[in-house]
Design a protein around this motif. Structure first.
Motif, PDB file in Angstrom:
ATOM      1  N   GLU A  42       0.837  -1.202   0.000  1.00 43.40           N
ATOM      2  CA  GLU A  42       0.000   0.000   0.000  1.00 43.40           C
ATOM      3  C   GLU A  42       0.875   1.256   0.000  1.00 43.40           C
ATOM      4  N   LYS A  43       2.117   1.105   0.468  1.00 39.85           N
ATOM      5  CA  LYS A  43       3.107   2.186   0.464  1.00 39.85           C
ATOM      6  C   LYS A  43       4.188   1.849  -0.555  1.00 39.85           C
ATOM      7  N   PRO A  44       4.916   2.852  -1.060  1.00 44.17           N
ATOM      8  CA  PRO A  44       6.004   2.573  -2.018  1.00 44.17           C
ATOM      9  C   PRO A  44       7.128   1.778  -1.351  1.00 44.17           C
ATOM     10  N   ILE A  45       7.469   0.642  -1.935  1.00 35.46           N
ATOM     11  CA  ILE A  45       8.491  -0.218  -1.331  1.00 35.46           C
ATOM     12  C   ILE A  45       9.451  -0.782  -2.377  1.00 35.46           C
ATOM     13  N   PHE A  46      10.604  -1.224  -1.883  1.00 34.02           N
ATOM     14  CA  PHE A  46      11.529  -2.084  -2.610  1.00 34.02           C
ATOM     15  C   PHE A  46      11.509  -3.437  -1.926  1.00 34.02           C
ATOM     16  N   LEU A  47      11.510  -4.500  -2.711  1.00 34.93           N
ATOM     17  CA  LEU A  47      11.674  -5.836  -2.149  1.00 34.93           C
ATOM     18  C   LEU A  47      13.137  -6.032  -1.792  1.00 34.93           C
ATOM     19  N   LEU A  48      13.402  -6.818  -0.766  1.00 37.39           N
ATOM     20  CA  LEU A  48      14.775  -7.171  -0.405  1.00 37.39           C
ATOM     21  C   LEU A  48      14.901  -8.680  -0.418  1.00 37.39           C
TER      22      LEU A  48
END
Length: 201
Positions: free
Chosen positions: A30-36
């Protein structure tokens, strides 16, 4: 607080199915993210397959990219080829210094690497040379990074290695770590000093 993205690792400890991981990231996205994807730690019980990364990227525009902290060129390649074809804006970064050059060569976008805390000029030189198609220069810097990444094996922890290296290079850094980690002593400090002198002088 104004950050553009949060970098979100998969849940650790308990192995989860891909369906469960997809649901987890669906909520977080729902928020801007990067996968790790972080397989250099034995605590990473939940791998992110290229197909799962593609499914998430296709479904959620808030998932802006992935940080590939994985010692596998094949995985990085498969993510780049499968995801970036449909999502030109999706970023693939490496988290490993010694994979910076080949990530760029495969079509990746950059890096988020710990050695950049104490040797940012090497990373920047590699990046600039690659962008200008001066591949010999870029390879020279990549070889420096391959040597510098040995710093991780010299200390009792990742944090100790980076903080010692930063202090030796003149950065203002407190020589403390949260327990149970400890800062290594003079013997490790001298090993790291020799490595920095060999590569950066």
């Amino acid at each position: 607080m104004g950050a553009d993205f949060a970098v979100i690792a998969p849940p650790y400890y308990c192995p989860l199915s891909e369906g469960t991981l997809f649901k987890h990231y669906s909520i977080v996205a729902e928020k801007p993210i990067f996968l790790l994807y972080f397989t250099t730690s034995p605590l990473c019980a939940n791998p992110l397959s290229p197909s799962l990364i593609k499914r998430l990227a296709d479904e959620y525009s808030n998932i802006a990219g992935v940080k590939e902290t994985i010692d596998s060129v094949n995985h990085v390649r498969d993510v780049i080829l499968s995801v970036k074809g449909d999502r030109k804006d999706f970023k693939v970064f490496t988290g490993l210094d010694h994979h910076f050059f080949n990530t760029l060569a495969l079509g990746g976008d950059g890096s988020i690497m710990a050695c950049a805390n104490f040797a940012p000029e090497v990373h920047l030189a590699l990046w600039k040379a690659f962008q200008r198609k001066r591949f010999k220069d870029s390879l020279r810097e990549a070889r420096k990074l391959a040597k510098l990444s040995r710093v991780y094996d010299m200390a009792s922890s990742f944090g100790s290695a980076i903080k010692i290296a930063m202090a030796l290079r003149g950065f203002s850094i407190k020589p403390v770590l949260r327990p149970p980690h400890i800062m290594d002593g003079n013997e490790v400090r001298e090993e790291i000093r020799k490595l920095l002198k060999e590569v950066l002088d």
